[in-house]
Design a protein around this motif. Structure first.
Motif, PDB file in Angstrom:
ATOM      1  N   ALA A  58     -14.299  15.877 -21.488  1.00 48.58           N
ATOM      2  CA  ALA A  58     -12.877  15.615 -21.264  1.00 48.58           C
ATOM      3  C   ALA A  58     -12.747  14.822 -19.967  1.00 48.58           C
ATOM      4  O   ALA A  58     -12.200  15.293 -18.991  1.00 48.58           O
ATOM      5  N   GLY A  59     -13.286  13.643 -19.969  1.00 47.96           N
ATOM      6  CA  GLY A  59     -13.263  12.824 -18.771  1.00 47.96           C
ATOM      7  C   GLY A  59     -13.629  11.398 -19.112  1.00 47.96           C
ATOM      8  O   GLY A  59     -13.322  10.913 -20.196  1.00 47.96           O
ATOM      9  N   GLN A  60     -14.320  10.762 -18.194  1.00 42.81           N
ATOM     10  CA  GLN A  60     -14.706   9.376 -18.414  1.00 42.81           C
ATOM     11  C   GLN A  60     -16.010   9.071 -17.700  1.00 42.81           C
ATOM     12  O   GLN A  60     -16.503   9.885 -16.928  1.00 42.81           O
ATOM     13  N   ILE A  61     -16.539   7.894 -17.958  1.00 39.10           N
ATOM     14  CA  ILE A  61     -17.745   7.427 -17.296  1.00 39.10           C
ATOM     15  C   ILE A  61     -17.321   6.395 -16.255  1.00 39.10           C
ATOM     16  O   ILE A  61     -16.593   5.461 -16.568  1.00 39.10           O
ATOM     17  N   LYS A  62     -17.774   6.598 -15.027  1.00 37.85           N
ATOM     18  CA  LYS A  62     -17.389   5.722 -13.922  1.00 37.85           C
ATOM     19  C   LYS A  62     -18.631   5.288 -13.157  1.00 37.85           C
ATOM     20  O   LYS A  62     -19.712   5.810 -13.372  1.00 37.85           O
ATOM     21  N   LYS A  63     -18.431   4.380 -12.234  1.00 40.78           N
ATOM     22  CA  LYS A  63     -19.456   3.998 -11.261  1.00 40.78           C
ATOM     23  C   LYS A  63     -19.003   4.527  -9.907  1.00 40.78           C
ATOM     24  O   LYS A  63     -17.835   4.406  -9.539  1.00 40.78           O
ATOM     25  N   ASP A  64     -19.943   5.111  -9.147  1.00 42.13           N
ATOM     26  CA  ASP A  64     -19.589   5.545  -7.804  1.00 42.13           C
ATOM     27  C   ASP A  64     -19.818   4.404  -6.815  1.00 42.13           C
ATOM     28  O   ASP A  64     -20.171   3.283  -7.217  1.00 42.13           O
ATOM     29  N   GLN A  65     -19.642   4.674  -5.535  1.00 45.28           N
ATOM     30  CA  GLN A  65     -19.762   3.627  -4.516  1.00 45.28           C
ATOM     31  C   GLN A  65     -21.167   3.050  -4.419  1.00 45.28           C
ATOM     32  O   GLN A  65     -21.348   1.930  -3.931  1.00 45.28           O
ATOM     33  N   ASP A  66     -22.180   3.773  -4.907  1.00 44.64           N
ATOM     34  CA  ASP A  66     -23.563   3.288  -4.879  1.00 44.64           C
ATOM     35  C   ASP A  66     -23.996   2.677  -6.213  1.00 44.64           C
ATOM     36  O   ASP A  66     -25.182   2.466  -6.440  1.00 44.64           O
ATOM     37  N   ASN A  94     -23.982   4.112  -9.112  1.00 42.91           N
ATOM     38  CA  ASN A  94     -24.522   5.109 -10.033  1.00 42.91           C
ATOM     39  C   ASN A  94     -23.509   5.358 -11.136  1.00 42.91           C
ATOM     40  O   ASN A  94     -22.307   5.398 -10.880  1.00 42.91           O
ATOM     41  N   ASP A  95     -24.007   5.547 -12.351  1.00 41.20           N
ATOM     42  CA  ASP A  95     -23.129   5.963 -13.443  1.00 41.20           C
ATOM     43  C   ASP A  95     -22.858   7.452 -13.277  1.00 41.20           C
ATOM     44  O   ASP A  95     -23.781   8.244 -13.089  1.00 41.20           O
ATOM     45  N   VAL A  96     -21.582   7.818 -13.338  1.00 44.66           N
ATOM     46  CA  VAL A  96     -21.156   9.195 -13.115  1.00 44.66           C
ATOM     47  C   VAL A  96     -20.279   9.632 -14.274  1.00 44.66           C
ATOM     48  O   VAL A  96     -19.409   8.886 -14.718  1.00 44.66           O
ATOM     49  N   PHE A  97     -20.518  10.853 -14.758  1.00 37.90           N
ATOM     50  CA  PHE A  97     -19.653  11.448 -15.766  1.00 37.90           C
ATOM     51  C   PHE A  97     -18.604  12.260 -15.025  1.00 37.90           C
ATOM     52  O   PHE A  97     -18.937  13.164 -14.276  1.00 37.90           O
ATOM     53  N   GLU A  99     -35.507   4.675 -10.762  1.00 45.71           N
ATOM     54  CA  GLU A  99     -35.961   4.343  -9.420  1.00 45.71           C
ATOM     55  C   GLU A  99     -36.071   2.837  -9.249  1.00 45.71           C
ATOM     56  O   GLU A  99     -36.625   2.143 -10.103  1.00 45.71           O
ATOM     57  N   MET A 100     -35.495   2.334  -8.151  1.00 46.29           N
ATOM     58  CA  MET A 100     -35.599   0.912  -7.833  1.00 46.29           C
ATOM     59  C   MET A 100     -35.775   0.767  -6.323  1.00 46.29           C
ATOM     60  O   MET A 100     -34.939   1.247  -5.547  1.00 46.29           O
ATOM     61  N   ASP A 101     -36.874   0.175  -5.930  1.00 41.59           N
ATOM     62  CA  ASP A 101     -37.173  -0.046  -4.506  1.00 41.59           C
ATOM     63  C   ASP A 101     -37.123   1.242  -3.700  1.00 41.59           C
ATOM     64  O   ASP A 101     -36.597   1.282  -2.584  1.00 41.59           O
ATOM     65  N   GLY A 102     -37.655   2.327  -4.271  1.00 39.38           N
ATOM     66  CA  GLY A 102     -37.717   3.597  -3.568  1.00 39.38           C
ATOM     67  C   GLY A 102     -36.430   4.399  -3.560  1.00 39.38           C
ATOM     68  O   GLY A 102     -36.363   5.468  -2.971  1.00 39.38           O
ATOM     69  N   THR A 103     -35.397   3.915  -4.232  1.00 38.90           N
ATOM     70  CA  THR A 103     -34.114   4.617  -4.293  1.00 38.90           C
ATOM     71  C   THR A 103     -33.816   4.980  -5.744  1.00 38.90           C
ATOM     72  O   THR A 103     -34.030   4.173  -6.641  1.00 38.90           O
ATOM     73  N   PHE A 104     -33.332   6.205  -5.932  1.00 39.36           N
ATOM     74  CA  PHE A 104     -32.963   6.630  -7.274  1.00 39.36           C
ATOM     75  C   PHE A 104     -31.505   6.296  -7.557  1.00 39.36           C
ATOM     76  O   PHE A 104     -30.633   6.513  -6.715  1.00 39.36           O
ATOM     77  N   TYR A 105     -31.284   5.760  -8.718  1.00 41.32           N
ATOM     78  CA  TYR A 105     -29.951   5.487  -9.228  1.00 41.32           C
ATOM     79  C   TYR A 105     -29.808   6.197 -10.559  1.00 41.32           C
ATOM     80  O   TYR A 105     -30.801   6.506 -11.215  1.00 41.32           O
ATOM     81  N   PHE A 106     -28.586   6.452 -10.963  1.00 37.01           N
ATOM     82  CA  PHE A 106     -28.350   7.062 -12.260  1.00 37.01           C
ATOM     83  C   PHE A 106     -27.726   6.041 -13.193  1.00 37.01           C
ATOM     84  O   PHE A 106     -26.743   5.393 -12.853  1.00 37.01           O
ATOM     85  N   LYS A 107     -28.333   5.913 -14.360  1.00 37.81           N
ATOM     86  CA  LYS A 107     -27.892   4.984 -15.391  1.00 37.81           C
ATOM     87  C   LYS A 107     -27.554   5.788 -16.641  1.00 37.81           C
ATOM     88  O   LYS A 107     -27.936   6.949 -16.783  1.00 37.81           O
ATOM     89  N   ILE A 108     -26.850   5.154 -17.587  1.00 34.36           N
ATOM     90  CA  ILE A 108     -26.544   5.837 -18.840  1.00 34.36           C
ATOM     91  C   ILE A 108     -27.221   5.134 -20.007  1.00 34.36           C
ATOM     92  O   ILE A 108     -27.499   3.939 -19.963  1.00 34.36           O
ATOM     93  N   PHE A 109     -27.474   5.930 -21.025  1.00 33.06           N
ATOM     94  CA  PHE A 109     -28.120   5.465 -22.242  1.00 33.06           C
ATOM     95  C   PHE A 109     -27.373   6.095 -23.407  1.00 33.06           C
ATOM     96  O   PHE A 109     -27.171   7.308 -23.434  1.00 33.06           O
TER      97      PHE A 109
END
Length: 122
Positions: free
Chosen positions: A12-20, A22-25, A71-81
């Motif tokens: 009951a929400g949406q998929i957004k991008k945060d300031q970094d 990252n994909d966020v539910f 992981e990209m350049d030593g930093t973790f990001y969250f993506k969606i599939f």
């Protein structure tokens, strides 16, 4: 071997991008459940999600998205599939069971009205 996986279901929400980027539910109250090992296909997962959130007679799952670390350049990001078939469901199950990198599997289910009214058939 216990193949149950802890899952958070956002519905009951949406998929957004945060300031970094990252994909966020975003969901005010996600449901946390254990996904049993017999729920392995896409339709079984859709049915499991609906039962878990108490919408199995009112809604239908249109799409399911999985959030994973990348992981990209030593930093973790969250993506969606987007899960499109049984092979996708098997892939994310196997990844979580075998690697155990992230203890919580995050899913976002986009729901639509079922359109089926059992009273109309009576």
């Amino acid at each position: 071997m216990d193949d149950k996986i802890l899952v958070s279901i956002h519905y009951a929400g949406q998929i957004k991008k945060d300031q970094d980027e990252n994909d966020v539910f975003s969901c005010s109250q996600p449901t946390f459940v254990c996904w049993p090992n017999e729920e392995t296909g896409l339709q079984q997962l859709k049915d499991f999600i609906l039962r878990s959130i108490g919408q199995d007679h009112r809604k239908r799952v249109q799409k399911i998205y999985y959030r994973y670390p990348h992981e990209m350049d030593g930093t973790f990001y969250f993506k969606i599939f987007r899960l499109c078939d049984d092979a996708d469901v098997a892939l994310i199950r196997d990844w979580h069971i075998r690697l155990g990198v992230i203890p919580l599997l995050e899913l976002c289910a986009l729901l639509i009205d079922d359109g089926y009214n059992s009273e109309a058939d009576s």
